[in-house]
Design a protein around this motif. Structure first.
Motif, PDB file in Angstrom:
ATOM      1  N   VAL A   1       0.938  -1.141   0.109  1.00 38.11           N
ATOM      2  CA  VAL A   1      -0.008  -0.020   0.133  1.00 38.11           C
ATOM      3  C   VAL A   1       1.087   1.133   0.003  1.00 38.11           C
ATOM      4  O   VAL A   1       1.730   1.169   0.778  1.00 38.11           O
ATOM      5  N   ARG A   2       0.730   2.159  -0.917  1.00 40.50           N
ATOM      6  CA  ARG A   2       1.283   3.099  -0.982  1.00 40.50           C
ATOM      7  C   ARG A   2       0.530   4.711  -0.938  1.00 40.50           C
ATOM      8  O   ARG A   2      -0.156   4.782  -1.972  1.00 40.50           O
ATOM      9  N   LEU A   3       0.780   5.331  -0.357  1.00 40.56           N
ATOM     10  CA  LEU A   3       0.025   6.709  -0.293  1.00 40.56           C
ATOM     11  C   LEU A   3       0.887   8.122  -0.291  1.00 40.56           C
ATOM     12  O   LEU A   3       1.943   8.198   0.526  1.00 40.56           O
ATOM     13  N   GLU A   4       0.515   8.840  -1.274  1.00 39.78           N
ATOM     14  CA  GLU A   4       1.398   9.976  -1.473  1.00 39.78           C
ATOM     15  C   GLU A   4       1.163  11.054  -0.470  1.00 39.78           C
ATOM     16  O   GLU A   4       2.177  11.949  -0.142  1.00 39.78           O
ATOM     17  N   ARG A   5      -0.193  11.081   0.242  1.00 37.74           N
ATOM     18  CA  ARG A   5      -0.316  12.066   1.061  1.00 37.74           C
ATOM     19  C   ARG A   5      -1.541  11.475   2.167  1.00 37.74           C
ATOM     20  O   ARG A   5      -2.155  10.478   1.702  1.00 37.74           O
TER      21      ARG A   5
END
Length: 341
Positions: free
Chosen positions: A58-62
């Motif tokens: 899981v990758r979130l930029e903000r």
């Protein structure tokens, strides 16, 4: 959505294509959702955030601003971290008695996409309805939804790790702290997550200390399907076992490494536990659920039934790992103290 009795949730999502022009067709854009956050959400200093969740990355930029909640228990984490106002839609059963009055009122105000559960308590919902809410984070992954389709629509997915499949180790409250840490990172609330974890650990320690002198007892934790379907019980990797361990009680099915599995009346009668905990998913005392299970599965000869040592308990106060499992721990402990006089 839960229960998550059988099979461990979720394992076989049905793949659907993301329909072109979906928002226009459904007419469910941002204006159809509940209130956004009360203060602007910034990118934060720790982004991008990347973590493993159920063997996926899981990758979130903000920090997420538009959350769709497809599991009830994580609402307790979001509330504890002060970010429940970022939830724009929810689906499933959210029993009011699981939450304090203020949290319950806040949850009730969130638009509901579906309250339909199947006989084993799994949420029934179309992927397109979820995508139409334009989420950047979806919590929960019921059958019919896929990470790939949601990511293509701009949303990452967090699944409660209790439902990721059988872990290698016996369940403990470490899972709760790991969950809080993950949510703190994703939501830019690391300090709040640490404080919440410390407060919850104090409550766990208090129950464990109080229960230290309890005589040895045995218990089984059961989930009866709606409408007389299969009966399920919980094994070593369920948070039910972590609760019983903290209370000094032996889960008679803890030798089974599965989190949850189907069980017939015969092995339950053979185990003959001192206590029965019967899980249900809707508001109310749950005594009707326990009585129906006893009749349907012919369990009247169990000592626990004959001695009225049967406790109905809301599912989300047992699984997945969330602050609600501490409420459940205290509820079981209080019930035992009342029985012990």
């Amino acid at each position: 959505m839960p229960p998550r009795p059988a099979p461990p949730h979720p394992v076989r999502p049905r793949r659907r294509a993301v329909l072109a022009g979906l928002l226009a067709v459904l007419g469910l854009g941002a204006t159809a959702c509940g209130p956004g956050p009360s203060a602007p959400v910034t990118a934060g200093t720790g982004y991008p955030v990347e973590l493993s969740n159920c063997a996926a990355t899981v990758r979130l930029e903000r920090a997420p601003e538009r959350i769709v909640l497809l599991e009830p228990a994580p609402a307790a984490i979001l509330s504890g971290l002060g970010v429940l106002d970022r939830v724009v839609a929810r689906a499933g059963a959210f029993p009011r008695s699981c939450f304090d009055e203020a949290t319950s009122a806040q949850i009730t105000a969130i638009p509901t996409l579906s309250e339909e559960l199947d006989a084993t308590g799994h949420l029934q919902i179309n992927q397109e309805v979820v995508i139409a809410q334009q989420p950047d984070l979806v919590i929960g992954l019921p059958d019919g939804l896929t990470r790939e389709a949601l990511r293509e629509a701009g949303a990452e997915v967090l699944v409660p790790t209790s439902f990721c499949g059988a872990p290698a180790e016996r369940a403990s409250f470490t899972a709760l702290h790991q969950e809080l840490t993950a949510y703190g990172r994703v939501l830019d609330r690391a300090e709040a997550a640490s404080a919440l974890g410390a407060a919850l650990q104090e409550r766990i320690d208090a129950v464990t200390a109080s229960a230290a002198q309890r005589r040895t007892a045995t218990a089984a934790v059961l989930y009866p399907s709606v409408g007389g379907g299969p009966l399920y019980t919980y094994g070593a990797t369920s948070m039910a076992t972590a609760q019983l361990d903290a209370l000094g009680i032996e889960n008679v099915f803890a030798a089974t490494p599965d989190r949850v599995f189907e069980i017939g009346a015969e092995p339950l009668l053979a185990a003959d536990p001192d206590l029965l905990i019967v899980l249900h998913q809707h508001d109310g005392e749950g005594e009707d659920v326990a009585a129906g299970m006893i009749d349907a599965d012919q369990l009247a000869s169990l000592r626990a039934v004959q001695e009225r040592a049967v406790l109905p308990l809301l599912f989300d106060t047992v699984e997945p790992a969330s602050p609600l499992v501490v409420d459940g721990l205290e509820r079981i402990h209080g019930w035992l103290l009342d029985r012990e006089g």
